[in-house]
Design a protein around this motif. Sequence first.
Motif, PDB file in Angstrom:
ATOM      1  N   ASN A  33      -8.225  64.958 -11.387  1.00  0.00           N
ATOM      2  CA  ASN A  33      -7.300  65.673 -10.511  1.00  0.00           C
ATOM      3  C   ASN A  33      -7.725  67.135 -10.336  1.00  0.00           C
ATOM      4  OD1 ASN A  33      -4.889  66.061  -8.983  1.00  0.00           O
ATOM      5  ND2 ASN A  33      -3.885  66.919 -10.799  1.00  0.00           N
ATOM      6  N   LEU A  34      -8.044  67.804 -11.447  1.00  0.00           N
ATOM      7  CA  LEU A  34      -8.436  69.220 -11.357  1.00  0.00           C
ATOM      8  C   LEU A  34      -9.750  69.370 -10.576  1.00  0.00           C
ATOM      9  CD1 LEU A  34      -7.522  70.475 -14.969  1.00  0.00           C
ATOM     10  CD2 LEU A  34      -6.192  70.740 -12.861  1.00  0.00           C
ATOM     11  N   LEU A  35     -10.666  68.421 -10.768  1.00  0.00           N
ATOM     12  CA  LEU A  35     -11.929  68.473 -10.022  1.00  0.00           C
ATOM     13  C   LEU A  35     -11.692  68.281  -8.523  1.00  0.00           C
ATOM     14  CD1 LEU A  35     -14.074  66.445 -12.564  1.00  0.00           C
ATOM     15  CD2 LEU A  35     -14.642  68.756 -11.754  1.00  0.00           C
ATOM     16  N   ASP A  67     -18.522  65.329  -6.030  1.00  0.00           N
ATOM     17  CA  ASP A  67     -19.683  65.119  -6.917  1.00  0.00           C
ATOM     18  C   ASP A  67     -20.459  66.420  -7.148  1.00  0.00           C
ATOM     19  OD1 ASP A  67     -20.659  65.065  -4.362  1.00  0.00           O
ATOM     20  OD2 ASP A  67     -21.585  63.073  -4.510  1.00  0.00           O
ATOM     21  N   ALA A  68     -20.454  67.306  -6.170  1.00  0.00           N
ATOM     22  CA  ALA A  68     -21.132  68.604  -6.356  1.00  0.00           C
ATOM     23  C   ALA A  68     -20.392  69.428  -7.411  1.00  0.00           C
ATOM     24  CB  ALA A  68     -21.197  69.360  -5.035  1.00  0.00           C
ATOM     25  N   PHE A  78     -20.059  71.591 -13.198  1.00  0.00           N
ATOM     26  CA  PHE A  78     -19.357  71.847 -14.465  1.00  0.00           C
ATOM     27  C   PHE A  78     -19.642  70.790 -15.539  1.00  0.00           C
ATOM     28  CE2 PHE A  78     -16.904  74.223 -11.318  1.00  0.00           C
ATOM     29  CZ  PHE A  78     -16.800  75.453 -11.935  1.00  0.00           C
ATOM     30  N   ALA A  79     -20.574  69.883 -15.283  1.00  0.00           N
ATOM     31  CA  ALA A  79     -20.838  68.766 -16.208  1.00  0.00           C
ATOM     32  C   ALA A  79     -21.080  69.266 -17.632  1.00  0.00           C
ATOM     33  CB  ALA A  79     -22.045  67.970 -15.723  1.00  0.00           C
ATOM     34  N   GLY A  80     -20.351  68.679 -18.575  1.00  0.00           N
ATOM     35  CA  GLY A  80     -20.569  68.977 -19.990  1.00  0.00           C
ATOM     36  C   GLY A  80     -20.018  70.316 -20.468  1.00  0.00           C
TER      37      GLY A  80
END
Length: 333
Positions: A245-247, A259-260, A265-267
């Motif tokens: 939701n936040l993404l 997806d960008a 912010f991955a990890g």
Amino acid sequence: KGRILSGVQPTGNLHLGNYLGAIRNFARLQNDYECLYCVVDQHAITVWQEPAQLAAQTREIASAFLAAGVDGTKQIIFNQSMVPEHAQLAWIFNCVARMGWMSRMTQFKEKAGKDRENVSLGLFAYPALMAADILIYKATHVPVGEDQKQHLELTRDIAIKFNNDFAQPDFFPITEPLIFGAATRVMSLRDGTKKMSKSDPSDYSRINLTDDADAIAQKIRRAKTDPLPMPDTLEDAEKRPDADNLLGIYAALADQEKDAVVAQFAGKQFSEFKTALTELAVAKLGPIGAEMQRLMKDPGHVDGVLRNGAQRARAIAAPILDEVYRTVGFLKP
Ligand code: TYM
């Protein structure tokens, strides 16, 4: 050029979901369509509204349309009760729609809960009035959030049945929903499996459009997350409703693909992401909230926009209602 109609209920606590799912798109569509944006005060009273508050809330929604960038001189901004043709057509649709169709509406089932004896008759008939809002202008497109999809399917069913019953194949158009953007269904900040809603008792569940920077920051800081670091992939995100939701909110506010944002912010830790989200939300929503506050201090101006819009709306609606009355067999006065 197609014609758009969409509506928002003046029931208070206008929030980020209303903005990202609908109101922001109202402004974005206005160069490609003829647009009518309606504050649906008659829908609002399907549940009790304090009269003085209803008036203020009606102006709040109109202010949000304007603050989001809808041009009230080029497009039509009005409130439903000023155009009596909506209710007049709704009565006919009450006689076209079937009890069974209405009973299957999930919004009715949710709002009525177990206490069916004591909800208003208007709450049950709600979707027929919504169909009338749209079809009294023969609107071709309706921008909404995901949660209104079922009501729009019912609108199509009503149009098809009317056209068939009265042997007028192309009388009402078969309306297309416009559901787009990275946040068509914004979830509660307290529970990623529940829709963000005006009626949630917790103000921490939603960001209101009139929230100031401090309130926005506090709500994002307190927003529920899980104990893991940020998701690595879209698939991972989709399994984690609060993170997802936040993404989605970030992607929508930043005008990026989700997806960008996941990749960016991955990890990382949620705290870092939340700082970035707060900055973005304050930058994007702050000016809209401030403009709404300014407009709400000028009810004379807002009322003028609504009155003028209602006049122009009636000029479209009245001849269509005339045709409907003739088709149904009502005598002319
Ligand atoms: P309402 O007032 O509940 O909501 C207004 C708009 O905001 C969208 N929305 C959301 N979008 C994303 N995430 C959310 N959490 C969220 N919550 C609300 C809604 O989908 C809607 O687009 N029945 C309508 C009002 C209506 C209407 C109409 C809409 C009356 N007549 C004719 C379109 C056309 C409603 O209750 O919206």
